[in-house]
Design an enzyme around this catalytic site. Structure first.
Site, PDB file in Angstrom:
ATOM      1  N   SER A 145       0.887  -1.167   0.000  1.00 53.58           N
ATOM      2  CA  SER A 145       0.000   0.000   0.000  1.00 53.58           C
ATOM      3  C   SER A 145       0.923   1.215   0.000  1.00 53.58           C
ATOM      4  CB  SER A 145      -0.922  -0.051   1.215  1.00 53.58           C
ATOM      5  OG  SER A 145      -1.683   1.131   1.309  1.00 53.58           O
ATOM      6  N   TYR A 159      -4.958   7.499  -6.754  1.00 56.08           N
ATOM      7  CA  TYR A 159      -3.915   6.674  -6.113  1.00 56.08           C
ATOM      8  C   TYR A 159      -4.261   6.423  -4.645  1.00 56.08           C
ATOM      9  CZ  TYR A 159       0.821   5.152  -4.806  1.00 56.08           C
ATOM     10  OH  TYR A 159       1.907   4.438  -4.349  1.00 56.08           O
ATOM     11  N   LYS A 163      -4.871   2.875  -2.600  1.00 57.89           N
ATOM     12  CA  LYS A 163      -3.991   2.435  -1.515  1.00 57.89           C
ATOM     13  C   LYS A 163      -4.746   2.318  -0.193  1.00 57.89           C
ATOM     14  CE  LYS A 163      -0.436   1.825  -4.051  1.00 57.89           C
ATOM     15  NZ  LYS A 163       0.150   0.499  -4.222  1.00 57.89           N
TER      16      LYS A 163
HETATM   17  N1  LIG Z   1       7.849   4.837  -5.124  1.00 51.46           N
HETATM   18  C1  LIG Z   1       7.120   5.342  -4.164  1.00 51.46           C
HETATM   19  O1  LIG Z   1       7.266   6.534  -3.832  1.00 51.46           O
HETATM   20  C2  LIG Z   1       6.125   4.483  -3.424  1.00 51.46           C
HETATM   21  C3  LIG Z   1       5.682   4.906  -2.165  1.00 51.46           C
HETATM   22  C4  LIG Z   1       4.745   4.139  -1.487  1.00 51.46           C
HETATM   23  C5  LIG Z   1       4.258   2.968  -2.052  1.00 51.46           C
HETATM   24  N2  LIG Z   1       4.709   2.571  -3.278  1.00 51.46           N
HETATM   25  C6  LIG Z   1       4.139   1.352  -3.854  1.00 51.46           C
HETATM   26  O2  LIG Z   1       5.169   0.383  -3.968  1.00 51.46           O
HETATM   27  C7  LIG Z   1       4.918  -0.443  -5.109  1.00 51.46           C
HETATM   28  C8  LIG Z   1       6.158  -0.491  -5.993  1.00 51.46           C
HETATM   29  O3  LIG Z   1       6.400   0.818  -6.465  1.00 51.46           O
HETATM   30  P1  LIG Z   1       7.787   1.246  -7.118  1.00 51.46           P
HETATM   31  O4  LIG Z   1       8.073   2.601  -6.632  1.00 51.46           O
HETATM   32  O5  LIG Z   1       8.759   0.142  -6.958  1.00 51.46           O
HETATM   33  O6  LIG Z   1       7.310   1.392  -8.646  1.00 51.46           O
HETATM   34  P2  LIG Z   1       8.089   1.158 -10.045  1.00 51.46           P
HETATM   35  O7  LIG Z   1       9.548   1.245  -9.846  1.00 51.46           O
HETATM   36  O8  LIG Z   1       7.428   2.086 -11.003  1.00 51.46           O
HETATM   37  O9  LIG Z   1       7.696  -0.350 -10.389  1.00 51.46           O
HETATM   38  C9  LIG Z   1       6.388  -0.722 -10.670  1.00 51.46           C
HETATM   39  C10 LIG Z   1       6.378  -2.145 -11.106  1.00 51.46           C
HETATM   40  O10 LIG Z   1       5.024  -2.562 -11.321  1.00 51.46           O
HETATM   41  C11 LIG Z   1       4.919  -3.164 -12.617  1.00 51.46           C
HETATM   42  N3  LIG Z   1       3.550  -2.979 -13.098  1.00 51.46           N
HETATM   43  C12 LIG Z   1       2.880  -1.813 -13.282  1.00 51.46           C
HETATM   44  N4  LIG Z   1       1.655  -2.058 -13.745  1.00 51.46           N
HETATM   45  C13 LIG Z   1       1.537  -3.406 -13.869  1.00 51.46           C
HETATM   46  C14 LIG Z   1       0.512  -4.282 -14.316  1.00 51.46           C
HETATM   47  N5  LIG Z   1      -0.678  -3.820 -14.749  1.00 51.46           N
HETATM   48  N6  LIG Z   1       0.743  -5.617 -14.295  1.00 51.46           N
HETATM   49  C15 LIG Z   1       1.918  -6.103 -13.859  1.00 51.46           C
HETATM   50  N7  LIG Z   1       2.936  -5.335 -13.439  1.00 51.46           N
HETATM   51  C16 LIG Z   1       2.746  -4.007 -13.450  1.00 51.46           C
HETATM   52  C17 LIG Z   1       5.990  -2.457 -13.454  1.00 51.46           C
HETATM   53  O11 LIG Z   1       6.415  -3.178 -14.593  1.00 51.46           O
HETATM   54  P3  LIG Z   1       5.684  -3.042 -16.057  1.00 51.46           P
HETATM   55  O12 LIG Z   1       5.464  -1.575 -16.288  1.00 51.46           O
HETATM   56  O13 LIG Z   1       6.636  -3.682 -17.000  1.00 51.46           O
HETATM   57  O14 LIG Z   1       4.411  -3.800 -15.931  1.00 51.46           O
HETATM   58  C18 LIG Z   1       7.112  -2.379 -12.423  1.00 51.46           C
HETATM   59  O15 LIG Z   1       7.794  -3.609 -12.355  1.00 51.46           O
HETATM   60  C19 LIG Z   1       3.697   0.144  -5.809  1.00 51.46           C
HETATM   61  O16 LIG Z   1       2.553  -0.587  -5.463  1.00 51.46           O
HETATM   62  C20 LIG Z   1       3.619   1.551  -5.246  1.00 51.46           C
HETATM   63  O17 LIG Z   1       2.317   2.071  -5.281  1.00 51.46           O
HETATM   64  C21 LIG Z   1       5.641   3.294  -3.968  1.00 51.46           C
END
Ligand SMILES: NC(=O)c1ccc[n+]([C@@H]2O[C@H](COP(=O)([O-])OP(=O)(O)OC[C@H]3O[C@@H](n4cnc5c(N)ncnc54)[C@H](OP(=O)(O)O)[C@@H]3O)[C@@H](O)[C@H]2O)c1
Length: 276
Positions: A145, A159, A163
């Protein structure tokens, strides 16, 4: 679960950011891995990078393309995955998007739908499909989340809804799976320095940026280490950093008044600077 050696771990979003870092840690600890995301090339590169850090040749490391928002695709691909890799001991639902971080009036039905289908239905689809197989192994489900699920944020109607929805989903699911011996961890990080923020920055209004800068920015390595530790300890709620844990405590203790007053003041100041 104290050790991940010999365990099979599926990670959605395993080709980038937090999911990719978690994969590296699990690989170094001796776990088998299946990385899941949509883009095959990124997935293959990620799987190759795991091979460099894995502990032994016995560890299965693979990648499979799947769109978590598409239930038919999830059911078909997970059928293949279960045959090739066996059921997961740990399922990490990290796939997510933060497109269309904007004022609600600018977010169309299709934009809102895309975010909810990916971020909320994505974990729903994966968990529902894999639960029968995971039950037998008393598996551990991990859902990414966000701090945006704990607090409201300017520009985060889509978003934040996805979450916050995951937290409600996890709170209910936990009661059902605990008697089966299964575990659940729900993770609420603040901003993490990953490619996700590039998409977000394209549309996030200045007021949202200003409020977000009150909380810290974590490295993906820090976030991944904290999450893996929480899984090993079978912790339910994982807020990786002290600052967000403190803000959440303040938010709960003041019934949201402290966080709302602070955010309102920052939004007002930012709008004044913008000449609004
Ligand atoms: N970064 C932040 O600031 C942050 C903060 C709090 C929570 N989060 C959460 O942590 C998680 C990981 O985020 P991150 O920052 O690591 O993001 P990221 O680097 O953008 O990675 C996102 C990943 O999800 C995959 N993805 C996206 N849509 C998809 C779909 N429909 N089916 C399958 N795979 C999919 C992408 O690959 P493809 O595009 O190739 O599918 C990628 O591997 C997310 O749920 C995010 O909401 C992130």
């Amino acid at each position: 679960m104290k050790s991940f050696e010999g365990r099979m771990i599926y990670i959605t979003g395993g080709s980038s950011g937090i999911g990719l870092e978690m994969g590296r840690i699990f690989a170094a600890e001796g776990a088998g891995l299946l990385l899941l995301a949509r883009k095959a090339e990124k997935l293959d590169n990620a799987a190759r990078s795991m091979e460099k850090v894995r502990r032994s040749r016995e560890q299965k490391i693979g990648a499979l393309s799947v769109d978590v928002s598409d239930i038919a695709d999830v059911e078909q691909k997970m059928g293949i995955a279960l045959k090739q890799y066996g059921p997961p001991d740990v399922l990490v639902c990290s796939a997510g998007i933060n497109k269309w971080a904007d004022r609600f009036e600018n977010i169309t039905y299709a934009m809102f739908d895309e975010v909810i289908k990916t971020n909320l239905y994505g974990p729903r689809n994966m968990i529902h499909t894999l639960m029968p197989a995971m039950k037998e192994r008393r598996g551990h489900i991990v859902i990414l989340s966000s701090a945006a699920g704990l607090f409201g944020m300017f520009g985060y109607t889509a978003y934040g809804t996805s979450k916050a929805g995951l937290i409600g989903f996890a709170d209910s699911l936990r009661y059902e799976i605990r008697p089966m011996g299964m575990k659940l961890t729900i993770v609420c990080p603040p901003e993490v320095d990953t490619p996700m923020n590039i998409d977000e920055a394209k549309t996030l209004p200045e007021e949202g940026r200003a409020v977000k800068s009150l909380a810290g920015m974590l490295t993906p390595e820090f976030a991944a280490r904290a999450i893996v530790k929480a899984i090993a300890r079978e912790q339910y709620l994982c807020i990786p950093d002290f600052q967000t844990r403190f803000l959440y405590l303040l938010h709960r203790l003041t019934n949201g008044i402290a966080t709302r007053m602070t955010s309102d003041a920052v939004i007002k100041m930012t709008q004044r600077k913008m000449g609004k």
